[in-house]
Scaffold this motif. Structure first.
Motif, short mmCIF file in Angstrom:
data_model
loop_
_atom_site.label_atom_id
_atom_site.label_comp_id
_atom_site.label_asym_id
_atom_site.label_seq_id
_atom_site.Cartn_x
_atom_site.Cartn_y
_atom_site.Cartn_z
N PHE A 26 41.71 44.68 43.99
CA PHE A 26 41.98 43.84 42.83
C PHE A 26 42.06 44.63 41.54
O PHE A 26 42.48 44.09 40.52
CB PHE A 26 40.95 42.72 42.74
CG PHE A 26 41.03 41.77 43.91
CD1 PHE A 26 42.13 40.94 44.07
CD2 PHE A 26 40.03 41.72 44.86
CE1 PHE A 26 42.23 40.07 45.14
CE2 PHE A 26 40.11 40.86 45.94
CZ PHE A 26 41.21 40.03 46.08
N ASP A 48 44.04 38.79 39.90
CA ASP A 48 43.06 37.71 39.91
C ASP A 48 42.77 37.34 41.36
O ASP A 48 43.69 37.06 42.13
CB ASP A 48 43.61 36.50 39.15
CG ASP A 48 42.60 35.39 39.04
OD1 ASP A 48 42.41 34.67 40.05
OD2 ASP A 48 41.98 35.24 37.97
N GLU A 49 41.50 37.35 41.73
CA GLU A 49 41.10 37.10 43.12
C GLU A 49 41.41 35.68 43.59
O GLU A 49 41.60 35.46 44.79
CB GLU A 49 39.61 37.38 43.29
CG GLU A 49 39.25 38.84 43.08
CD GLU A 49 37.76 39.09 43.27
OE1 GLU A 49 37.20 38.52 44.23
OE2 GLU A 49 37.19 39.84 42.47
N ASP A 50 41.45 34.73 42.69
CA ASP A 50 41.68 33.33 43.07
C ASP A 50 43.16 32.96 43.08
O ASP A 50 43.65 32.32 44.01
CB ASP A 50 40.91 32.39 42.14
CG ASP A 50 39.41 32.61 42.22
OD1 ASP A 50 38.90 32.88 43.33
OD2 ASP A 50 38.74 32.52 41.17
N THR A 51 43.87 33.34 42.03
CA THR A 51 45.26 32.91 41.88
C THR A 51 46.26 34.00 42.27
O THR A 51 47.46 33.72 42.37
CB THR A 51 45.55 32.51 40.43
OG1 THR A 51 45.38 33.66 39.58
CG2 THR A 51 44.63 31.39 39.98
N PHE A 52 45.79 35.24 42.43
CA PHE A 52 46.62 36.40 42.71
C PHE A 52 47.62 36.70 41.60
O PHE A 52 48.63 37.35 41.82
CB PHE A 52 47.33 36.28 44.07
CG PHE A 52 46.38 36.28 45.22
CD1 PHE A 52 45.74 37.44 45.62
CD2 PHE A 52 46.11 35.10 45.89
CE1 PHE A 52 44.84 37.43 46.68
CE2 PHE A 52 45.22 35.09 46.95
CZ PHE A 52 44.58 36.25 47.34
N ASP A 53 47.33 36.22 40.37
CA ASP A 53 48.14 36.59 39.21
C ASP A 53 47.90 38.07 38.93
O ASP A 53 46.78 38.57 39.05
CB ASP A 53 47.76 35.76 37.99
CG ASP A 53 48.23 34.32 38.07
OD1 ASP A 53 49.17 34.06 38.85
OD2 ASP A 53 47.66 33.48 37.36
#
Length: 62
Positions: A26, A48-53
């Motif tokens: 990440f 971003d770990e949640d959204t992969f942005d």
């Protein structure tokens, strides 16, 4: 998983597209030459770990 993202060259300011390998972590950094002026940029990549942005900052390679 590989995806693309854009960054602005630290030297000439032109937009470039780079491949980002999300499976590499990440937070990453690597050197890539600008596709316009051919000068080396240090790319600091954060995913971003949640959204992969993906967010990319570029800096000068001396």
């Amino acid at each position: 998983m590989q995806t693309t993202s854009d960054y602005s060259c630290a030297f000439c300011g032109e937009m470039n597209t780079t491949f980002v390998d999300i499976s590499a972590g990440f937070e990453q950094s690597y050197i890539e030459d600008c596709q316009v002026c051919c000068r080396p940029n240090i790319l600091y990549v954060r995913v971003d770990e949640d959204t992969f942005d993906i967010e990319i900052d570029s800096d000068y390679e001396e």
